[in-house]
Design a protein around this motif. Structure first.
Motif, PDB file in Angstrom:
ATOM      1  N   GLN A   1      -6.132   4.821  -1.413  1.00  0.00           N
ATOM      2  CA  GLN A   1      -4.902   4.304  -0.885  1.00  0.00           C
ATOM      3  C   GLN A   1      -4.726   4.689   0.570  1.00  0.00           C
ATOM      4  O   GLN A   1      -4.307   3.374   1.339  1.00  0.00           O
ATOM      5  CB  GLN A   1      -3.810   4.423  -1.816  1.00  0.00           C
TER       6      GLN A   1
ATOM      7  N   LYS B   1      -7.054   2.770   2.895  1.00  0.00           N
ATOM      8  CA  LYS B   1      -7.003   1.373   2.920  1.00  0.00           C
ATOM      9  C   LYS B   1      -5.693   1.269   3.680  1.00  0.00           C
ATOM     10  O   LYS B   1      -5.630   0.154   4.545  1.00  0.00           O
ATOM     11  CB  LYS B   1      -6.440   0.865   1.636  1.00  0.00           C
TER      12      LYS B   1
ATOM     13  N   SER C   1       0.870  -1.245  -0.068  1.00  0.00           N
ATOM     14  CA  SER C   1       0.100   0.045  -0.116  1.00  0.00           C
ATOM     15  C   SER C   1       0.998   1.265  -0.219  1.00  0.00           C
ATOM     16  O   SER C   1       0.556   2.170  -0.625  1.00  0.00           O
ATOM     17  CB  SER C   1      -0.849  -0.224   1.228  1.00  0.00           C
TER      18      SER C   1
END
Length: 647
Positions: free
Chosen positions: A627, A630, A584
């Motif tokens: 992102q 996340k 990530s």
């Protein structure tokens, strides 16, 4: 106190040292550091008196004694381990024999009132006092304590030295040096032939020792735990730091920044002076100033800066086919060499993606099990590899399988594929092959150089199971860092036989401990294992003596003992989320870079009405935000699973 005074060593016009000086005081623990070839081993040899300097002196009191352990020694056979170790006490044993003879003489004489009889009594008393000062009453106990600390068992002491491998023979030589209790130890890579437990024993011995120590080692943890001073050799000069290795690295960075600033200032001054000389060389009115500047340059003490490769070499393993979930499985497996049972009734399972360390005393079967997994040795019971397992194997003998008639570069070029071929020289440089060394034929390389080359060759082959037997023995600090990062990033399965704690830390997630012909599994990293072992040893001590050790407190943070499967699941989930968080972060960095590039493009007048570019920009910005969300979720889950790891 020992003084290294104005020492110079020259080889055919090249100065290895240039008038270096430093003092070694009692209780100094000096780590000698520098690039390979800087002269660390040479300096130890000169202090030990086995090599002469071109000029300068090593000054020490006549009564001072030195114990020197080189990397390679000439070994002799013909004695048992105990007899060989006893040669360390030759002066004490000679004194013991002398006292025994004088006592026999006293017992046989009857002239009790004579001056000669009284003189003999006085002489015996004097010798006995000296015998006591030298520790004569305890030397047998010291001998056993030292040999057992270095990994021998009592039954080994009566065995001939010829039955032991080179590594164990080096331990005997190390024991002899330790037992002589010199004023100064000179140790050149003393941990190369030791296992983790023996290294820890040696650390404690050296930390508590009354004399001084100078050692060369590529083991960071060993240096940090033993040394209180670091002497760096660089470009023929020395730099002395009153700090252990880790602190030295920080201080060296500061010194280098100051050195670089001074170097840049001097280079600027030299350039300006040379410009002045060139501009006014032929003007009579400036002749005096020109000559003055020329003399100024001639007298200038020019600053040299040691070349340092700060590039971060990213070494990625080539993609390999996915293996089955179970990679290695042993059931009721045993191995004997004739009548010698090495491994007895072993059950072990290694799954895809696990990174496992084999640890334990030398001779307990670590390399044997690695070779059984490789299919090089047969065994009793069952040992099988999983579906589609492709093995890459490194051991010291792999160096013997290289083609001797091709060059270093061609050895790697034959196995490199894709983009990696563009980085061959960089990779060779990271493993100490630079400049003309890449064009050497394999047959002229030393044993250490061949091992490093075999290591690189293995790293570039597409495999999904790596079996590495002592891979760091011939690597310097930077090479170890490059290798370690490559192994951390490797997505396959790893089995590591190693005694290097710093190298294993953060790399392995499971430990197989070898001992008493058995293999015991421990979940967690190397320092978790070592911490647990200390607790286990203390419990063993309590059971054996019924006496609790003083000042020992073992905190029970979690009274609920997790099952093996629960521990395994927690480790698996932590490893999974760590990988997801890393991916990530890489995606966020990629998208942020894309946003910056698009912002720069949209700032140009010709792109002001480019709707497609604006849409791409919005998409990239939204991608960053998604992102980030996340990443936060993954971090929360990682923290939750990490909190469950209470062992």
């Amino acid at each position: 106190m020992i003084s290294v005074d104005q020492l110079t060593v020259s080889f055919g016009g090249f100065d290895l040292f240039k008038k270096i000086s430093f003092l070694v005081t009692p209780k100094d623990r000096i780590g000698l550091v520098g690039k390979n070839g800087a002269g660390k081993s040479t300096l130890l040899k000169i202090i030990a008196g086995v090599q002469e300097a071109t000029s300068g002196n090593v000054v020490m009191p006549k009564s001072s004694t030195i114990g020197y352990l080189p990397q390679q020694m000439k070994l002799t056979d013909g004695r048992t381990v105990r007899e060989e170790a006893l040669t360390a006490f030759e002066s004490i044993r000679s004194l013991e024999r002398e006292i025994a003879q004088m006592n026999d003489e006293l017992a046989s004489r009857e002239d009790y009132e004579s001056e000669a009889y009284m003189a003999l009594i006085n002489k015996v008393t004097e010798k006995q006092e000296r015998f006591a000062i030298l520790g004569g009453g305890n030397y047998e106990a010291d001998l056993e304590k030292t040999l057992l600390g270095l990994g021998f068992v009592r039954s080994d002491l009566s065995r001939p030295t010829s039955e032991f491998s080179g590594g164990w023979r080096m331990r005997i030589e190390l024991a002899k040096i330790l037992l002589r209790k010199p004023d100064l130890f000179l140790l050149d890579e003393p941990t190369n032939h030791l296992d983790i437990e023996s290294i820890q024993w040696l650390e404690n011995f050296l930390k508590d020792y009354n004399g001084s120590v100078i050692l060369v080692s590529h083991d960071k943890a060993f240096l940090d735990n033993v040394t209180n001073r670091t002497v760096e050799i660089s470009l023929g000069k020395i730099y002395d730091y009153k700090a252990n290795y880790t602190k030295y690295v920080e201080l060296r960075k500061e010194r280098r920044e100051q050195q670089m600033a001074a170097y840049r200032n001097q280079q600027k001054m030299i350039e300006e002076t040379e410009d002045f000389i060139e501009r006014f060389r032929y003007k009579a009115t400036k002749a005096v100033q020109v000559q003055s500047r020329i003399k100024q340059l001639e007298k200038l003490d020019r600053i040299e800066v040691d070349e340092e490769d700060n590039s971060r070499l990213s070494m990625k393993f080539p993609p390999a086919p996915r293996s089955g979930t179970v990679v290695v499985e042993a059931k009721e497996m045993s191995k004997s060499y004739d009548d010698l049972l090495v491994l007895d009734d072993i059950d072990a399972t290694i799954e895809r993606g696990e990174k496992v360390a084999f640890v334990g005393k030398n001779g307990e079967g670590k390399t044997t099990l690695a070779r059984i997994i490789m299919g090089e040795l047969e065994c009793d019971g069952t040992m099988k590899l999983g579906h589609n397992v492709k093995i890459g194997y490194f051991a010291q003998n792999q160096a013997d399988l290289l083609d001797e008639n091709i060059t270093v570069f061609d050895t790697i070029d034959k196995v490199a594929v894709g983009d990696i071929r563009l980085k061959i020289r960089d990779i060779l440089g990271a493993f100490m092959f630079s400049g003309e060394a890449v064009d050497k034929k394999v047959k002229v390389l030393s044993g250490g150089e061949r091992s490093r080359l075999a290591m690189i060759r293995m790293l570039l082959e597409p495999v999904n199971l790596l079996v590495l037997d002592e891979p760091t023995n011939h690597l310097d600090m930077r090479s170890k860092e490059v290798l370690k990062q490559a192994l951390v990033d490797f997505e396959g399965t790893i089995i590591l036989v190693s005694h290097d704690r710093e190298f294993l830390d953060g790399l392995v997630d499971k430990i197989y401990e070898f001992g008493n012909k058995k293999v015991k599994e421990h979940l967690g990293g190397i320092y978790d294992f070592l911490k647990k072992k200390r607790v286990e040893n203390l419990k063993e001590l309590e059971r054996n003596t019924n006496v609790k050790p003083e000042k020992v407190e073992v905190k029970q943070e979690n009274t609920t003992e997790l099952s093996y499967q629960e521990k395994k699941e927690i480790n698996k989930m932590i490893s999974r989320f760590e990988k997801d968080v890393k991916k990530s972060e890489e995606e966020i960095a990629r998208l942020e870079l894309k946003v910056e590039e698009l912002e720069a493009e949209l700032a140009k007048p010709e792109n002001g009405a480019n709707a497609g570019m604006f849409a791409e920009y919005d998409q990239a910005k939204n991608g960053v935000e998604e992102q980030m969300m996340k990443w936060e979720e993954l971090n929360e889950q990682l923290e939750e699973w990490s909190a469950k790891k209470t062992w």
